[in-house]
Design a protein around this motif. Structure first.
Motif, PDB file in Angstrom:
ATOM      1  N   ASP A  90       0.126  -8.521   0.495  1.00 49.82           N
ATOM      2  CA  ASP A  90      -0.587  -8.034   1.120  1.00 49.82           C
ATOM      3  C   ASP A  90      -2.476  -7.529   0.849  1.00 49.82           C
ATOM      4  O   ASP A  90      -3.057  -7.294   1.679  1.00 49.82           O
ATOM      5  N   ASP A  91      -3.028  -8.008  -0.550  1.00 51.75           N
ATOM      6  CA  ASP A  91      -4.024  -7.948  -0.629  1.00 51.75           C
ATOM      7  C   ASP A  91      -4.556  -9.205  -0.314  1.00 51.75           C
ATOM      8  O   ASP A  91      -4.428  -9.850  -0.238  1.00 51.75           O
ATOM      9  N   GLU A 134      -8.689   1.480   0.668  1.00 52.03           N
ATOM     10  CA  GLU A 134      -8.750   0.166   1.285  1.00 52.03           C
ATOM     11  C   GLU A 134      -9.699  -1.313   0.676  1.00 52.03           C
ATOM     12  O   GLU A 134      -9.308  -2.084   0.858  1.00 52.03           O
ATOM     13  N   ARG A 150      -6.899  -4.215   1.711  1.00 54.18           N
ATOM     14  CA  ARG A 150      -5.695  -4.406   1.441  1.00 54.18           C
ATOM     15  C   ARG A 150      -5.005  -3.847   2.368  1.00 54.18           C
ATOM     16  O   ARG A 150      -5.996  -3.814   3.559  1.00 54.18           O
ATOM     17  N   LYS A 151      -3.569  -4.102   2.969  1.00 55.67           N
ATOM     18  CA  LYS A 151      -2.988  -4.367   3.841  1.00 55.67           C
ATOM     19  C   LYS A 151      -3.116  -5.295   5.409  1.00 55.67           C
ATOM     20  O   LYS A 151      -3.366  -4.704   6.303  1.00 55.67           O
ATOM     21  N   ASN A 152      -3.981  -5.658   4.102  1.00 55.88           N
ATOM     22  CA  ASN A 152      -3.914  -7.252   5.181  1.00 55.88           C
ATOM     23  C   ASN A 152      -5.569  -7.302   6.508  1.00 55.88           C
ATOM     24  O   ASN A 152      -5.469  -7.981   6.675  1.00 55.88           O
ATOM     25  N   HIS A 221      -5.797 -15.312   0.754  1.00 55.26           N
ATOM     26  CA  HIS A 221      -4.271 -14.031  -0.052  1.00 55.26           C
ATOM     27  C   HIS A 221      -4.375 -15.140  -1.489  1.00 55.26           C
ATOM     28  O   HIS A 221      -4.507 -15.820  -1.330  1.00 55.26           O
TER      29      HIS A 221
END
Length: 398
Positions: A90-91, A134, A150-152, A221
């Motif tokens: 999800d990075d 993040e 991070r976290k898309n 990604h």
């Protein structure tokens, strides 16, 4: 059979009035590339598939034998691989340029080709000031760096490459769409951190462009590549100054060879690249040598610098590799080509097909092409090809 793929980034161009209507390749002195075209076979290749932006990531992925329609996920993840930054699922990796902004416009997409040493200090400062759980910043080479969200975060944000908007007001080109405001705010925050940084104050004192802002783009990604040896049955290595090419090499399972003094500009270590390639070919089947300088000169809109970059590529990369091939105990194939045009008139990449030529020491067949340039190769017997098919053409040729 040994193979060398020689890439002069952005060499192709449009006719230039100041050069009497000639392109850079037509006006430059390039006896080695002309020899390869005259004693081999030529054609032109489409390195940018329909629907893709004409970036060096897409173009060089094609040249290395990977169809972007199958493998492409973004530019920055490739650079992350080269820098040793492992991405979680999800990075989202972003290319993070250090740029010069003046009067609300991008004055210089490279901050005066800032040194890696100066840039490292600035990027580490930004990570300390703006980094969070993040968001992280990682130093790269010269003006080219990495930011990982991070976290898309940012996966669907729309971004514009800074070299496409040199001289333009940044307001309408800031990140937009989902999470766009977040990244626009990070750009604006970077201006506050960098404006009075001692590195920049010293650069201004020395008459250099300050690196007074970041610009983020090229996100994606981590991709999944089929190893090069599995696809083509050959071992290989990549030699380049830029993380983008190195990252493609990492994902492809190719050896990535570091050359001291390789800068990605006109002052790069040409001889070091050639020596590293010849050494690599003692144990590898194929080597890719990439030179960024013509592209940088094209982005600057400098005819003189681009002529020099192309002539240096010919005399200091192509000529010694050609000489090595002709004196080798083994058959040898050389492919020469740019990845995309970077015309002086537009200062950015275009989607036009690029010229290429293939020379084999064990095959004396040639076509009617006498010089290596955008027009002459259209007479070549290989015609128009899909660039991602070129490696297959090389290694399967009899």
């Amino acid at each position: 059979m040994k193979y060398a793929v020689l890439i002069g980034d952005g060499m192709a161009d449009y006719p230039i009035e100041k050069l009497g209507g000639k392109t850079i390749l037509q006006a430059a002195r390039t006896p080695a590339m002309d020899y390869i075209a005259a004693h081999g076979k030529a054609g032109y290749a489409k390195t940018i598939p329909e629907g893709f932006h004409p970036g060096s990531d897409v173009a060089n992925m094609s040249i290395l034998g990977y169809d972007p329609a199958v493998y492409y996920s973004g530019r920055a993840p490739l650079e992350a691989a080269s820098m040793g930054v492992t991405l979680a699922p999800d990075d989202v990796a972003f290319r993070c340029n250090l740029v010069t902004i003046e009067h609300g416009r991008i004055k210089d997409y490279s901050a005066g080709h800032i040194s890696s040493e100066e840039a490292k200090i600035l990027i580490e400062t930004l990570d300390a000031e703006l980094g969070t759980d993040e968001l992280s910043f990682y130093p790269g080479v010269s003006y080219r760096h990495l930011m990982v969200a991070r976290k898309n975060l940012g996966a669907e944000t729309e971004c514009t490459p800074p070299h496409d908007i040199t001289g333009k007001k940044i307001d309408k080109y800031l990140p937009r769409g989902k999470d766009g405001a977040f990244f626009s705010d990070r750009i604006k925050a970077s201006m506050i951190v960098l404006e009075l940084h001692p590195v920049n104050l010293k650069r201004i004192e020395e008459g250099k462009n300050p690196a007074n802002s970041i610009w983020v783009w090229g996100q994606g990604h981590a991709p999944k590549f089929t190893p090069f040896q599995e696809l083509y049955g050959k071992t290989g290595a990549v030699i380049s100054a830029v993380d983008l090419l190195k990252g493609i090499g990492v994902y492809a399972g190719l050896d990535v060879i570091e050359v001291e003094g390789a800068t990605g500009y006109l002052d790069t270590n040409y001889e070091g690249k050639v020596n590293a390639a010849i050494e690599a070919l003692k144990t590898k089947d194929l080597v890719f040598i990439h030179v960024e300088a013509p592209d940088e000169a094209g982005h600057e809109g400098s005819i003189d610098k681009k002529l020099k970059a192309v002539e240096d590529f010919d005399s200091r990369i192509v000529a010694p590799i050609l000489k090595h091939a002709q004196t080798s105990d083994e058959p040898f194939t050389i492919l020469i080509l740019p990845d995309h045009p970077t015309p002086i008139s537009v200062k950015t990449h275009t989607q036009d097909p690029i010229p290429f030529a293939i020379y084999r020491t064990d095959n004396k067949e040639s076509d009617e092409v006498q010089t290596f340039d955008e027009d002459s190769v259209k007479k070549g017997s290989l015609g128009l090809v899909k660039a991602s098919d070129l490696i297959g053409m090389l290694v399967k040729a009899k």
